[in-house]
Design a protein around this motif. Structure first.
Motif, PDB file in Angstrom:
ATOM      1  N   PHE A 230      44.562  16.164  30.327  1.00  0.00           N
ATOM      2  CA  PHE A 230      43.696  15.154  30.916  1.00  0.00           C
ATOM      3  C   PHE A 230      43.195  15.571  32.300  1.00  0.00           C
ATOM      4  CE2 PHE A 230      46.233  11.930  28.407  1.00  0.00           C
ATOM      5  CZ  PHE A 230      45.188  11.535  27.611  1.00  0.00           C
ATOM      6  N   TRP A 231      44.108  16.074  33.104  1.00  0.00           N
ATOM      7  CA  TRP A 231      43.854  16.152  34.534  1.00  0.00           C
ATOM      8  C   TRP A 231      44.032  17.545  35.111  1.00  0.00           C
ATOM      9  CZ3 TRP A 231      47.301  14.881  39.136  1.00  0.00           C
ATOM     10  CH2 TRP A 231      46.529  14.616  40.273  1.00  0.00           C
ATOM     11  N   VAL A 232      45.197  18.152  34.904  1.00  0.00           N
ATOM     12  CA  VAL A 232      45.507  19.406  35.590  1.00  0.00           C
ATOM     13  C   VAL A 232      44.504  20.494  35.232  1.00  0.00           C
ATOM     14  CG1 VAL A 232      47.249  21.177  35.966  1.00  0.00           C
ATOM     15  CG2 VAL A 232      47.958  18.797  35.632  1.00  0.00           C
ATOM     16  N   ALA A 233      44.330  20.742  33.935  1.00  0.00           N
ATOM     17  CA  ALA A 233      43.430  21.809  33.508  1.00  0.00           C
ATOM     18  C   ALA A 233      42.008  21.558  33.986  1.00  0.00           C
ATOM     19  CB  ALA A 233      43.466  21.937  31.990  1.00  0.00           C
ATOM     20  N   ARG A 234      41.576  20.318  33.934  1.00  0.00           N
ATOM     21  CA  ARG A 234      40.206  20.000  34.352  1.00  0.00           C
ATOM     22  C   ARG A 234      40.031  20.177  35.860  1.00  0.00           C
ATOM     23  NH1 ARG A 234      39.958  14.630  30.574  1.00  0.00           N
ATOM     24  NH2 ARG A 234      39.408  15.660  28.599  1.00  0.00           N
ATOM     25  N   MET A 235      41.071  19.857  36.643  1.00  0.00           N
ATOM     26  CA  MET A 235      40.970  20.081  38.090  1.00  0.00           C
ATOM     27  C   MET A 235      40.827  21.565  38.404  1.00  0.00           C
ATOM     28  SD  MET A 235      43.442  17.440  40.139  1.00  0.00           S
ATOM     29  CE  MET A 235      44.924  17.732  39.189  1.00  0.00           C
ATOM     30  N   VAL A 236      41.542  22.404  37.657  1.00  0.00           N
ATOM     31  CA  VAL A 236      41.410  23.847  37.873  1.00  0.00           C
ATOM     32  C   VAL A 236      39.973  24.284  37.595  1.00  0.00           C
ATOM     33  CG1 VAL A 236      42.222  26.129  37.178  1.00  0.00           C
ATOM     34  CG2 VAL A 236      43.849  24.226  37.325  1.00  0.00           C
ATOM     35  N   MET A 237      39.407  23.788  36.507  1.00  0.00           N
ATOM     36  CA  MET A 237      38.024  24.133  36.161  1.00  0.00           C
ATOM     37  C   MET A 237      37.053  23.674  37.242  1.00  0.00           C
ATOM     38  SD  MET A 237      37.717  23.421  32.085  1.00  0.00           S
ATOM     39  CE  MET A 237      39.128  22.533  31.503  1.00  0.00           C
ATOM     40  N   ALA A 238      37.207  22.425  37.672  1.00  0.00           N
ATOM     41  CA  ALA A 238      36.285  21.874  38.671  1.00  0.00           C
ATOM     42  C   ALA A 238      36.426  22.604  40.003  1.00  0.00           C
ATOM     43  CB  ALA A 238      36.545  20.377  38.857  1.00  0.00           C
ATOM     44  N   GLY A 239      37.651  22.935  40.387  1.00  0.00           N
ATOM     45  CA  GLY A 239      37.857  23.629  41.653  1.00  0.00           C
ATOM     46  C   GLY A 239      37.160  24.972  41.678  1.00  0.00           C
ATOM     47  N   ILE A 240      37.298  25.720  40.597  1.00  0.00           N
ATOM     48  CA  ILE A 240      36.643  27.035  40.535  1.00  0.00           C
ATOM     49  C   ILE A 240      35.130  26.883  40.507  1.00  0.00           C
ATOM     50  CG2 ILE A 240      36.346  29.088  39.105  1.00  0.00           C
ATOM     51  CD1 ILE A 240      39.276  28.753  38.236  1.00  0.00           C
ATOM     52  N   GLU A 241      34.635  25.916  39.730  1.00  0.00           N
ATOM     53  CA  GLU A 241      33.189  25.749  39.562  1.00  0.00           C
ATOM     54  C   GLU A 241      32.516  25.296  40.854  1.00  0.00           C
ATOM     55  OE1 GLU A 241      29.423  25.484  37.600  1.00  0.00           O
ATOM     56  OE2 GLU A 241      31.300  26.524  37.103  1.00  0.00           O
ATOM     57  N   PHE A 242      33.132  24.374  41.582  1.00  0.00           N
ATOM     58  CA  PHE A 242      32.435  23.773  42.717  1.00  0.00           C
ATOM     59  C   PHE A 242      32.950  24.234  44.085  1.00  0.00           C
ATOM     60  CE2 PHE A 242      31.763  20.867  39.171  1.00  0.00           C
ATOM     61  CZ  PHE A 242      30.371  20.807  39.179  1.00  0.00           C
ATOM     62  N   MET A 243      34.182  24.764  44.128  1.00  0.00           N
ATOM     63  CA  MET A 243      34.719  25.238  45.399  1.00  0.00           C
ATOM     64  C   MET A 243      34.924  26.747  45.412  1.00  0.00           C
ATOM     65  SD  MET A 243      34.959  22.650  47.430  1.00  0.00           S
ATOM     66  CE  MET A 243      35.928  23.419  48.696  1.00  0.00           C
ATOM     67  N   GLY A 244      34.810  27.365  44.248  1.00  0.00           N
ATOM     68  CA  GLY A 244      34.975  28.810  44.178  1.00  0.00           C
ATOM     69  C   GLY A 244      36.407  29.269  44.217  1.00  0.00           C
ATOM     70  N   ASP A 245      37.362  28.348  44.093  1.00  0.00           N
ATOM     71  CA  ASP A 245      38.776  28.723  44.152  1.00  0.00           C
ATOM     72  C   ASP A 245      39.591  27.667  43.432  1.00  0.00           C
ATOM     73  OD1 ASP A 245      41.097  30.044  44.735  1.00  0.00           O
ATOM     74  OD2 ASP A 245      40.999  29.742  46.913  1.00  0.00           O
ATOM     75  N   ILE A 246      40.734  28.084  42.886  1.00  0.00           N
ATOM     76  CA  ILE A 246      41.616  27.131  42.222  1.00  0.00           C
ATOM     77  C   ILE A 246      42.099  26.096  43.235  1.00  0.00           C
ATOM     78  CG2 ILE A 246      42.367  28.667  40.385  1.00  0.00           C
ATOM     79  CD1 ILE A 246      44.850  29.317  41.989  1.00  0.00           C
ATOM     80  N   PRO A 247      42.329  24.851  42.804  1.00  0.00           N
ATOM     81  CA  PRO A 247      42.661  23.776  43.748  1.00  0.00           C
ATOM     82  C   PRO A 247      44.105  23.800  44.228  1.00  0.00           C
ATOM     83  CG  PRO A 247      42.585  22.917  41.522  1.00  0.00           C
ATOM     84  CD  PRO A 247      42.142  24.346  41.430  1.00  0.00           C
ATOM     85  N   PHE A 248      44.986  24.528  43.563  1.00  0.00           N
ATOM     86  CA  PHE A 248      46.399  24.619  43.936  1.00  0.00           C
ATOM     87  C   PHE A 248      46.957  25.861  43.261  1.00  0.00           C
ATOM     88  CE2 PHE A 248      45.437  20.943  41.172  1.00  0.00           C
ATOM     89  CZ  PHE A 248      45.640  21.541  39.940  1.00  0.00           C
ATOM     90  N   THR A 249      48.060  26.344  43.765  1.00  0.00           N
ATOM     91  CA  THR A 249      48.670  27.547  43.193  1.00  0.00           C
ATOM     92  C   THR A 249      49.877  27.232  42.318  1.00  0.00           C
ATOM     93  OG1 THR A 249      49.949  27.801  45.239  1.00  0.00           O
ATOM     94  CG2 THR A 249      47.913  29.063  45.051  1.00  0.00           C
ATOM     95  N   ASP A 250      50.542  26.120  42.588  1.00  0.00           N
ATOM     96  CA  ASP A 250      51.757  25.777  41.847  1.00  0.00           C
ATOM     97  C   ASP A 250      51.645  24.381  41.257  1.00  0.00           C
ATOM     98  OD1 ASP A 250      53.930  27.991  42.402  1.00  0.00           O
ATOM     99  OD2 ASP A 250      52.896  27.644  44.303  1.00  0.00           O
ATOM    100  N   VAL A 251      52.013  24.286  39.978  1.00  0.00           N
ATOM    101  CA  VAL A 251      52.017  23.003  39.288  1.00  0.00           C
ATOM    102  C   VAL A 251      53.452  22.717  38.851  1.00  0.00           C
ATOM    103  CG1 VAL A 251      51.124  21.660  37.358  1.00  0.00           C
ATOM    104  CG2 VAL A 251      49.663  23.368  38.468  1.00  0.00           C
TER     105      VAL A 251
END
Length: 889
Positions: free
Chosen positions: A492-513
């Motif tokens: 629902f959330w974690v995988a999509r946040m990773v996608m959005a972070g890379i797409e709009f910020m150019g970097d993953i939103p966090f390193t550890d889950v």
């Protein structure tokens, strides 16, 4: 204030939390953030009340953020709540229903105003509850997914994806909830294996030959929307049927027989019905073959006008019964089989969802998933426990397009407008609300749907920091560091946040889950309101205090494991935390008088005695181990380590051994060194425990000399392990002392000696470390073991006595003459030995019986072998005791 005589959490927790807020301790400055550590909260629904799952998840986050804050990091924990489209709308609609109204009675704008009123009244409830359990969030940065800034981020993302051809609108099979009357994504349809039936139906060939094909289905009501039957192109059994037509029972229609490779020739008869509007696989078959798509259901899951009149308006399950009865009366129901199958349910209201053809908005996920998958494969994104990485990878590889439109009124309205001029038909997707069609100047109508709630929360790590504006917070605190959440929202959330972070910020939103476990009841069921097995965290706080609850949750929550609590016995579930709090409180109350006059300086190790050197060395190791556990997200290990250091090493051993020095019995210099050691270690372990139990540690630290504890533990510093304090020689000597005392205590207990009566012991073959330890700590050891004398000998006396051999080889001898009635003890041992021999004989006979060992279940035989081993060990001990009592008899 003086430290109270008893620990009362209610008298300190609210006061301390208010003090922390007043001092702004949870609010790092973006301008000064040189070494940030950031966590964003999984935003709870605005409708939510705190439950034990929230308590576990947020206690873990708080412990981690407090640890990093104490280590000098610019620690930011961003809080917030989610508008929770379906859940919140359902709550308000239920309230309206009590007043005899519906949302349609109010109209869209008035209904949305009513929801906002509800949010304004109840939306801060979860915030107050999180504060109650000590969450050190930066409440000045509190966010809501419908805030103006976050809404701007949502619209920017929708338009950007649309412009990049990653958002489209189309007719596809979606999961439809008849209760909520909205589309759901694949992840929102929770599947459950349920018992059901597989119905085998006869479809006669339309050529009048009298032949028929048999198809199988679990949803016979959908056969009214069949537009073909299909076989595998290489299935020779039915090759002659391709191109023919069959009569679709009950409808008066004929449908073609087609060949498609999707069909499994091994399933059933090898012939399947094709219902493109009500099955995702059938939908794909229909598209390949240009089949009509007939939607046989209305939005409320009643049968639509597309079905024969006899079934129109019937509920889908009532229609199922009617269809089956009619098929059976016409001789077309071949047979019915029991069949367990996976049934989708709405994740909010648990209604059985209906796969249904619908015009919806979708995000193309494959292009977004590929770089997010690469981040994991390259090791930049880590999961704890690591096994969830495989789950993440599997989902990313098999990702499907995301249905993002919802047929609701509460939420982010889709920023799409349609020109009402029939000659134009322009579609407008815009960051700003348009006033007219730019193509023709005509009137526009905005799309009625809102976006899936997750469409706002997948932007959470950067929208909360001000994106799409280039804010100071965004520059300072993105990317974040750690996400703590539940495994069930990995998709629902974690995988999509990773996608959005890379797409709009150019970097993953966090390193550890970090994926925490689930709170369950004593028999393993997930806690829920419907089962009545939940525990209210605030009730626990009222009864035991927040620290007691926090300690119990963390101490029992191993990495990736579920936590079981007995909802019927809260006292038993949480008393370990309360008892630990009482132990800590009493230990500090005992210590405080001895710290008067201490200037806060650590002890000089060259002046320290063995007990001082040992506790400093043990503390040094504990500090290193606990920090390592926090860094590896093994918080259960951290809780276990600090508990045993405080309770066992500090309270049970060091305090007891140091009492005579603290009282001044060994002179002023020894007293001062003991006090300095006591204060240093006490201040240190309060810091080690603070992330887990912040209230009691802060209160107790406030009573230590201010030169050491300062105003607060919140900002640290965290105790850093030092090689100078590691003392292997003291560790070995003291461990031998502890083993010696424990062996004497065990012998006294074994022979049931009067616990208040002192006894002498002899040591034979004493090791150098133990002898040196006794020279330093003899007075304290005699007190702990209740010894009148410790003697040394070359051999064991030839007299009745108990013996123990320490790991280093030292023998401990306790003379029993005069301590108990030896004759009675011998009689007791003989009687016990006879009883054990009888059990041994029975057990050996059973295990020597081939019929038993070959015929009994393996676990039964294994238990008997364990029983035999235990009895043999007991007999050996009894023989040893009998021998000890028989010397010089």
């Amino acid at each position: 204030m003086e430290l109270g005589s008893r620990y009362d959490p209610s008298g300190i927790e609210d006061r301390l939390y208010a003090k922390w807020l007043d001092q702004g301790l949870f609010h790092p400055s973006a301008a000064d953030a040189e070494n940030p550590y950031v966590i964003v909260i999984p935003p709870p629904n605005v409708t939510a009340a705190l439950h034990m799952g929230h308590a576990l998840n947020n206690t873990i986050q708080d412990a981690v953020i407090r640890f990093e804050r104490m280590r000098g990091r610019d620690a930011l924990w961003v809080p917030g709540t989610d508008h929770a489209g379906i859940a919140t709308q359902n709550v308000v609609e239920r309230e309206l229903a009590k007043q005899g109204q519906s949302r349609d009675d109010l109209g869209r704008e008035a209904f949305v105003r009513r929801v906002w009123e509800w949010v304004d009244e109840y939306g801060t409830q979860i915030r107050k509850q999180l504060q109650k359990i000590g969450c050190s969030c930066d409440w000045e940065r509190d966010r809501f997914t419908l805030d103006e800034g976050l809404s701007k981020a949502v619209r920017e993302v929708f338009v950007a994806l649309y412009e990049n051809d990653l958002i489209y609108r189309g007719n596809y099979i979606i999961n439809w909830c008849p209760r909520c009357q909205t589309a759901l994504s694949n992840e929102e349809a929770e599947h459950e294996d349920l018992p059901g039936h597989l119905y085998h139906l006869k479809y006669p060939l339309a050529d009048g030959s009298g032949r028929h094909v048999t198809v199988a289905t679990t949803r016979p009501e959908t056969m009214l929307g069949d537009t073909a039957v299909a076989i595998h192109p290489e299935d020779e059994r039915h090759a002659d049927l391709v191109g023919l037509n069959v009569e679709l029972p009950l409808t008066g229609r004929t449908i073609p027989v087609i060949a498609d490779e999707y069909v499994d020739p091994e399933f059933g008869s090898g012939v399947v019905k094709v219902t493109p509007a009500h099955d995702p696989n059938d939908f794909e078959i229909g598209r390949r073959h240009g089949l009509p798509e007939i939607d046989v259901m209305n939005e409320d899951a009643t049968m639509s006008a597309a079905v024969p009149e006899a079934y129109r308006g019937l509920d889908r399950f009532e229609a199922r019964k009617r269809v089956l009865a009619d098929l059976e009366s016409e001789g077309l129901l071949e047979r019915t089989e029991t069949h367990e199958h996976s049934v989708g349910h709405c994740y909010r209201c648990h209604t059985v969802v209906e796969p249904r053809l619908s015009l919806q908005w979708f995000v193309k996920m494959k292009p977004l998933a590929e770089p997010a998958l690469e981040a994991y494969r390259e090791g930049r994104l880590r999961f704890h426990p690591a096994r969830f990485g495989n789950v993440y990878e599997n989902w990313m590889v098999n990702v499907r397009d995301w249905c993002i439109s919802r047929q609701l009124w509460w939420g982010h309205r889709i920023p799409v407008w349609y020109c009402q001029n029939p000659d134009c038909g322009q579609l407008v997707v815009s960051r700003q609300d348009p006033t007219e069609c730019k193509a023709c100047g005509g009137e526009l109508r905005q799309d009625d749907d809102v976006l899936d709630t997750w469409f706002s929360s997948w932007l959470w790590p950067f929208s909360t920091l001000g994106w799409p504006e280039e804010t100071d917070d965004l520059k300072a605190f993105y990317p974040t560091n750690t996400l703590v959440t539940a495994p069930e929202i990995l998709f629902f959330w974690v995988a999509r946040m990773v996608m959005a972070g890379i797409e709009f910020m150019g970097d993953i939103p966090f390193t550890d889950v970090l994926l925490n476990g689930t709170v369950r009841d004593s028999i393993g069921r997930r806690m829920s309101k419907s089962l009545g097995n939940g525990i209210d965290p605030l009730a626990v706080v009222d009864q035991f205090g927040a620290d007691a609850m926090r300690y119990r949750l963390i101490a029992s929550a191993g990495l990736g494991t579920d936590l079981q609590l007995d909802h019927a016995d809260i006292e038993n579930a949480f008393r370990v935390g309360r008892n630990f709090g009482n132990k800590i409180w009493n230990a500090v109350r005992f210590a405080l008088p001895y710290l008067e006059g201490w200037d806060g300086a650590p002890p000089q190790t060259d002046e320290a005695c063995l007990a001082d050197r040992w506790i400093l060395s043990r503390f040094n190791r504990a500090a290193a181990d606990i920090a390592d556990s926090f860094e590896r997200f093994r918080l259960q290990d951290a809780a276990d380590a600090v508990y045993h250091f405080i309770w066992d090493d500090f309270c049970d051993w060091y305090l007891e051994l140091s009492k005579h020095r603290l009282r001044g019995d060994a002179g002023e210099e020894a007293r001062a060194t003991a006090a300095a050691t006591l204060g240093t270690v006490l201040d240190g372990w309060l810091r080690l425990l603070h992330p887990i139990m912040p209230f009691i540690t802060e209160e107790l630290a406030g009573h230590l000399p201010q030169v050491v504890s300062g105003d607060t533990l919140v900002k640290g510093p965290w105790p850093v392990a030092s090689g100078e304090l590691a003392d292997a020689e003291a560790d070995q000597a003291f461990e031998e002392l502890r083993e010696f005392v424990s062996s004497v205590r065990n012998m006294r207990a074994e022979y049931k000696l009067d616990p208040g009566r002192g006894v002498p012991v002899l040591l034979i073959g004493v090791t150098a470390p133990l002898k040196a330890g006794l020279e330093h700590e003899g007075a304290g050891v005699r007190t702990l073991a209740k010894l009148t004398d410790i003697g040394f000998a070359d051999s064991v006396p030839d007299e009745p006595g108990a013996q123990a051999v320490l790991r280093g080889g030292t023998q401990v001898f306790l003379a029993l003459e005069g301590l108990l009635d030896l004759n009675k003890e011998r009689e007791r041992i003989e009687a016990e030995h006879e009883r054990v021999k009888s059990f041994l004989s029975q057990t050996r006979a059973k295990l020597q019986n081939d019929k038993f060992t070959a015929g009994a279940p393996a676990e039964v035989v294994a238990r008997e072998r364990e029983k035999l081993q235990s009895l043999e060990e007991r007999e050996a001990l009894l023989l040893e005791k009998r021998g000890a009592l028989s010397r010089s008899e």
